[in-house]
Write a protein that holds these residues in place. Structure first.
Motif, PDB file in Angstrom:
ATOM      1  N   THR A 154     -60.692-142.988  52.336  1.00 36.60           N
ATOM      2  CA  THR A 154     -61.477-141.841  52.800  1.00 36.60           C
ATOM      3  C   THR A 154     -62.364-141.349  51.660  1.00 36.60           C
ATOM      4  N   THR A 155     -63.354-140.551  52.020  1.00 39.29           N
ATOM      5  CA  THR A 155     -64.257-139.946  51.038  1.00 39.29           C
ATOM      6  C   THR A 155     -64.301-138.450  51.294  1.00 39.29           C
ATOM      7  N   LEU A 156     -64.066-137.657  50.239  1.00 40.32           N
ATOM      8  CA  LEU A 156     -63.953-136.215  50.387  1.00 40.32           C
ATOM      9  C   LEU A 156     -65.118-135.503  49.706  1.00 40.32           C
ATOM     10  N   PRO A 157     -65.773-134.558  50.376  1.00 40.70           N
ATOM     11  CA  PRO A 157     -66.789-133.733  49.717  1.00 40.70           C
ATOM     12  C   PRO A 157     -66.116-132.721  48.802  1.00 40.70           C
ATOM     13  N   VAL A 158     -66.672-132.562  47.591  1.00 44.14           N
ATOM     14  CA  VAL A 158     -66.133-131.568  46.656  1.00 44.14           C
ATOM     15  C   VAL A 158     -67.302-130.721  46.144  1.00 44.14           C
ATOM     16  N   GLY A 159     -67.218-130.239  44.916  1.00 50.09           N
ATOM     17  CA  GLY A 159     -68.293-129.435  44.360  1.00 50.09           C
ATOM     18  C   GLY A 159     -69.456-130.294  43.890  1.00 50.09           C
ATOM     19  N   SER A 160     -70.376-129.672  43.178  1.00 52.81           N
ATOM     20  CA  SER A 160     -71.584-130.360  42.731  1.00 52.81           C
ATOM     21  C   SER A 160     -71.372-131.015  41.371  1.00 52.81           C
ATOM     22  N   GLY A 161     -71.684-132.306  41.304  1.00 51.31           N
ATOM     23  CA  GLY A 161     -71.563-133.039  40.048  1.00 51.31           C
ATOM     24  C   GLY A 161     -70.142-133.252  39.579  1.00 51.31           C
ATOM     25  N   PRO A 162     -69.234-133.757  40.444  1.00 47.62           N
ATOM     26  CA  PRO A 162     -67.849-133.990  40.013  1.00 47.62           C
ATOM     27  C   PRO A 162     -67.772-135.047  38.913  1.00 47.62           C
ATOM     28  N   ALA A 177     -63.028-131.690  38.381  1.00 47.05           N
ATOM     29  CA  ALA A 177     -63.928-130.814  37.636  1.00 47.05           C
ATOM     30  C   ALA A 177     -65.361-131.060  38.088  1.00 47.05           C
ATOM     31  N   ASN A 178     -65.992-130.026  38.642  1.00 41.11           N
ATOM     32  CA  ASN A 178     -67.360-130.127  39.161  1.00 41.11           C
ATOM     33  C   ASN A 178     -68.326-129.520  38.144  1.00 41.11           C
ATOM     34  N   GLU A 179     -69.000-130.380  37.410  1.00 38.84           N
ATOM     35  CA  GLU A 179     -69.818-129.923  36.284  1.00 38.84           C
ATOM     36  C   GLU A 179     -70.956-128.999  36.696  1.00 38.84           C
ATOM     37  N   LEU A 180     -71.626-129.303  37.785  1.00 41.87           N
ATOM     38  CA  LEU A 180     -72.834-128.565  38.128  1.00 41.87           C
ATOM     39  C   LEU A 180     -72.583-127.316  38.972  1.00 41.87           C
ATOM     40  N   SER A 181     -71.388-127.162  39.520  1.00 39.73           N
ATOM     41  CA  SER A 181     -71.083-125.937  40.262  1.00 39.73           C
ATOM     42  C   SER A 181     -70.075-125.047  39.523  1.00 39.73           C
ATOM     43  N   ASP A 182     -69.663-125.471  38.311  1.00 41.34           N
ATOM     44  CA  ASP A 182     -68.755-124.675  37.474  1.00 41.34           C
ATOM     45  C   ASP A 182     -67.462-124.342  38.210  1.00 41.34           C
ATOM     46  N   THR A 183     -66.918-125.337  38.897  1.00 42.18           N
ATOM     47  CA  THR A 183     -65.694-125.128  39.676  1.00 42.18           C
ATOM     48  C   THR A 183     -64.729-126.299  39.504  1.00 42.18           C
ATOM     49  N   VAL A 184     -63.501-126.075  39.948  1.00 46.65           N
ATOM     50  CA  VAL A 184     -62.501-127.134  40.086  1.00 46.65           C
ATOM     51  C   VAL A 184     -62.053-127.171  41.545  1.00 46.65           C
ATOM     52  N   SER A 185     -62.173-128.328  42.165  1.00 46.75           N
ATOM     53  CA  SER A 185     -61.688-128.519  43.543  1.00 46.75           C
ATOM     54  C   SER A 185     -60.241-128.970  43.504  1.00 46.75           C
TER      55      SER A 185
END
Length: 206
Positions: A154-162, A177-185
């Motif tokens: 499967t393929t999962l959508p996460v934040g921007s720039g994982p 770690a999503n570099e471009l959205s400054d978040t962790v999914s």
């Protein structure tokens, strides 16, 4: 007892003694631009990617020298992880949008590379060895690979720039770690869904 740290711009690998918390030695000029690093379960071999040379290098931890000839793994190879049973190594090629699988018995690719998302970067395995997680920085997704049949489950959508990806020691959760959205999914491994998105500092990569 040892930690391996790669220096891409310096072409060296530092080895830290964890008992004394000092740099015990430095491996020079084995790899041109060492990037990703992973150690096999027995601690006898260290696998290092070199995106400049399209190779994965294998270092013998007893001698801190090359254990065998490098394995071709495609251009801009970055993320790398070793299966918990030590039989396979997974390497992401950013330019090929693919994951290479190395047979550690003969140190050659086991099959054609697995196509994943755009610009794969980080790679991590679940503790049970059933799943490989690949963070695709170009498509803002995580590819979930079933190692029993070597396909993308499967393929999962996460934040921007994982970029970075890691699995909890219990195997319950995956952290991206999503570099471009400054978040962790946070991904639930049972349902393979994103159950939380955590704001963190600026441009997390690991």
């Amino acid at each position: 007892t040892r930690v391996y740290v790669t220096h891409p711009s310096g072409g060296s690998i530092s080895i830290i003694d964890t008992m004394k918390n000092i740099v015990a030695t430095t491996i020079q000029q084995v790899v041109i631009a060492p990037s990703g690093v992973a150690v096999n379960p027995s601690g006898t071999l260290v696998y290092v990617t070199d995106p400049s040379g399209e190779m994965a290098f294998i270092i013998d931890t007893l001698t801190d020298t090359l254990a065998t000839t490098p394995v071709p793994v495609g251009p801009e190879a970055l993320g790398i992880a070793v299966h918990p049973d030590g039989t396979r190594v997974y390497v992401a090629s950013k330019q090929q949008d693919a994951l290479h699988v190395i047979n550690t018995e003969i140190h050659t690719p086991t099959r054609q590379p697995l196509l994943v998302g755009s610009q794969p970067d980080g790679v991590a395995l679940s503790p049970d060895g059933i799943n490989v997680y690949v963070a695709n920085s170009g498509s803002n997704t995580v590819s979930v690979i079933n190692t029993l049949v070597d396909n993308v489950a499967t393929t999962l959508p996460v934040g921007s720039g994982p970029r970075g990806v890691s699995v909890h020691p219990t195997g319950a959760y995956v952290y991206v770690a999503n570099e471009l959205s400054d978040t962790v999914s946070v991904i639930d491994r049972v349902t393979h869904t994103v159950v939380a998105t955590l704001p963190v500092g600026l441009r997390p990569v690991a």
